[in-house]
Design an enzyme around this catalytic site. Sequence first.
Site, PDB file in Angstrom:
ATOM      1  N   SER A 175       0.799  -1.228   0.000  1.00 12.26           N
ATOM      2  CA  SER A 175       0.000   0.000   0.000  1.00 12.26           C
ATOM      3  C   SER A 175       0.830   1.276   0.000  1.00 12.26           C
ATOM      4  O   SER A 175       0.393   2.287  -0.542  1.00 12.26           O
ATOM      5  CB  SER A 175      -0.953  -0.003   1.187  1.00 12.26           C
ATOM      6  OG  SER A 175      -0.243  -0.092   2.397  1.00 12.26           O
ATOM      7  N   HIS A 203      -5.139  -2.877  -3.398  1.00 10.52           N
ATOM      8  CA  HIS A 203      -4.663  -1.901  -4.389  1.00 10.52           C
ATOM      9  C   HIS A 203      -4.486  -2.471  -5.800  1.00 10.52           C
ATOM     10  O   HIS A 203      -4.076  -1.745  -6.701  1.00 10.52           O
ATOM     11  CB  HIS A 203      -3.355  -1.260  -3.899  1.00 10.52           C
ATOM     12  CG  HIS A 203      -3.548  -0.542  -2.606  1.00 10.52           C
ATOM     13  ND1 HIS A 203      -4.047   0.733  -2.534  1.00 10.52           N
ATOM     14  CD2 HIS A 203      -3.370  -0.957  -1.327  1.00 10.52           C
ATOM     15  CE1 HIS A 203      -4.147   1.090  -1.260  1.00 10.52           C
ATOM     16  NE2 HIS A 203      -3.744   0.084  -0.514  1.00 10.52           N
ATOM     17  N   LYS A 235     -11.681   1.457  -2.918  1.00 10.48           N
ATOM     18  CA  LYS A 235     -10.551   2.041  -3.645  1.00 10.48           C
ATOM     19  C   LYS A 235     -10.910   2.088  -5.136  1.00 10.48           C
ATOM     20  O   LYS A 235     -11.669   2.967  -5.542  1.00 10.48           O
ATOM     21  CB  LYS A 235      -9.282   1.262  -3.321  1.00 10.48           C
ATOM     22  CG  LYS A 235      -8.943   1.399  -1.816  1.00 10.48           C
ATOM     23  CD  LYS A 235      -7.677   0.761  -1.408  1.00 10.48           C
ATOM     24  CE  LYS A 235      -7.265   1.158  -0.002  1.00 10.48           C
ATOM     25  NZ  LYS A 235      -8.032   0.524   1.080  1.00 10.48           N
TER      26      LYS A 235
HETATM   27  N1  PMP Z   1      -5.500  -3.578   3.128  1.00 11.36           N
HETATM   28  C1  PMP Z   1      -4.752  -2.662   2.514  1.00 11.36           C
HETATM   29  C2  PMP Z   1      -3.509  -3.089   1.796  1.00 11.36           C
HETATM   30  C3  PMP Z   1      -5.132  -1.313   2.553  1.00 11.36           C
HETATM   31  O1  PMP Z   1      -4.371  -0.371   1.960  1.00 11.36           O
HETATM   32  C4  PMP Z   1      -6.316  -0.949   3.232  1.00 11.36           C
HETATM   33  C5  PMP Z   1      -6.835   0.473   3.268  1.00 11.36           C
HETATM   34  N2  PMP Z   1      -5.927   1.455   3.425  1.00 11.36           N
HETATM   35  C6  PMP Z   1      -7.051  -1.946   3.870  1.00 11.36           C
HETATM   36  C7  PMP Z   1      -6.625  -3.256   3.785  1.00 11.36           C
HETATM   37  C8  PMP Z   1      -8.272  -1.628   4.658  1.00 11.36           C
HETATM   38  O2  PMP Z   1      -9.389  -1.500   3.838  1.00 11.36           O
HETATM   39  P1  PMP Z   1     -10.629  -0.640   4.309  1.00 11.36           P
HETATM   40  O3  PMP Z   1     -10.264   0.782   4.077  1.00 11.36           O
HETATM   41  O4  PMP Z   1     -11.766  -1.133   3.493  1.00 11.36           O
HETATM   42  O5  PMP Z   1     -10.797  -0.942   5.773  1.00 11.36           O
END
Ligand code: PMP
Length: 383
Positions: A175, A203, A235
């Site tokens: 991320s 992502h 996303k």
């Molecule tokens: N996994 C990854 C790799 C993320 O980047 C994120 C969100 N930043 C999440 C899980 C969490 O997802 P959510 O925003 O739906 O809680």
Amino acid sequence: MKTLEQELAKRRAGHLYRERLVLDSPQETEVRVGEESLLSFCSNDYLGLANHPEVVAAFRAGAERYGVGAGASHLVSGHSRAHHALEEELADFVGAERALLFSTGYMANLGVVSALTDRHDVIFEDRLNHASLIDAARLTRAKVSRYPHADAERLAEMLAKHQRPGLITTDAVFSMDGDMAPLADLFRLASRHGARLLADDAHGFGVLGKNGRGSFEHLEIPLASPAILMATLGKALGVFGAFVAGETALIETLIQRARTYIYTTALPPAVAEATRASLRLVRAEGWRREHLRELVEKFRGGAQSLGFSLAASTTPIQPLILGDAEKALEASRRLREHGILIPAIRPPTVPEGSARLRITFSAAHTATQVDRLLEALATVISG
Ligand code: PMP
């Protein structure tokens, strides 16, 4: 014991204090913050669907048909036709037997990891995994072992030393760095050692692969056991929520055992309806992924000719690592003077000494906007 005020002051002195922006507009490439109009390069709305008219219309129609609140958890009486249809469409899209909706990606990771491991298991996780995977492992009673970033060889050695390797967890696209996990190697290792592999494709889903099915499609790996896919819907899909996809026995196990599935209110059905519209766009409009790829290439070419050192990422996440937190904050502040919004990402979100500008692109950006970004970076970073 330090007071809260002392703790906060220390954070501020270390340039680690976090503050929120208040947006007065939808999530688009140009956002408004009060009277300021800013060109944003920090959203995860990779395909530009968060404010798409068809998605908005589906949300509205969903609210007309189902009302607003789901009213209960999925297992009590909150599981609507809209949720069910979305699960079937997601499973069909990624080529899995079944899919299960969760309210957020954070909760999906917590749910899967806690449902599949017990105190006799070992969880192996990449050092740079997202906080939700790290927290998921912490919440279990399993032993947790971290392997160096994307290092499948080291992981193989670690796996060989354990009797019961339960689960390997990894971001598929990292991320904060935008690089990819060696999924094919991890898949092979999991198969060989009788472990499961949880790949968090928050992502990659919607963005990677010819059809947008994500990292598995991009790397030509079949989505089959021992792999488990988790992807988010807030996303590239531009809405909210997450799902887990895999074989029927996995999904049925999660329904029985995943506490973050069982003990929480279902997503509003209108959110599921909006996501269905968004998934139709992901399927129908491959040009969004094409255009996004071109923008990323354009940025990388431009940044290289400016002499910036880029990360090993070909995804829409393109970090510029600046080192200390103060430097990253200052760069972000100066970009804002140029009308560009890119917040500084600092520890503990990223390792100490690797504070950065996490630049992200969207299919809604234009080539001219990327030029504007490059011009501003040239002034701010070298100047
Ligand atoms: N996994 C990854 C790799 C993320 O980047 C994120 C969100 N930043 C999440 C899980 C969490 O997802 P959510 O925003 O739906 O809680």
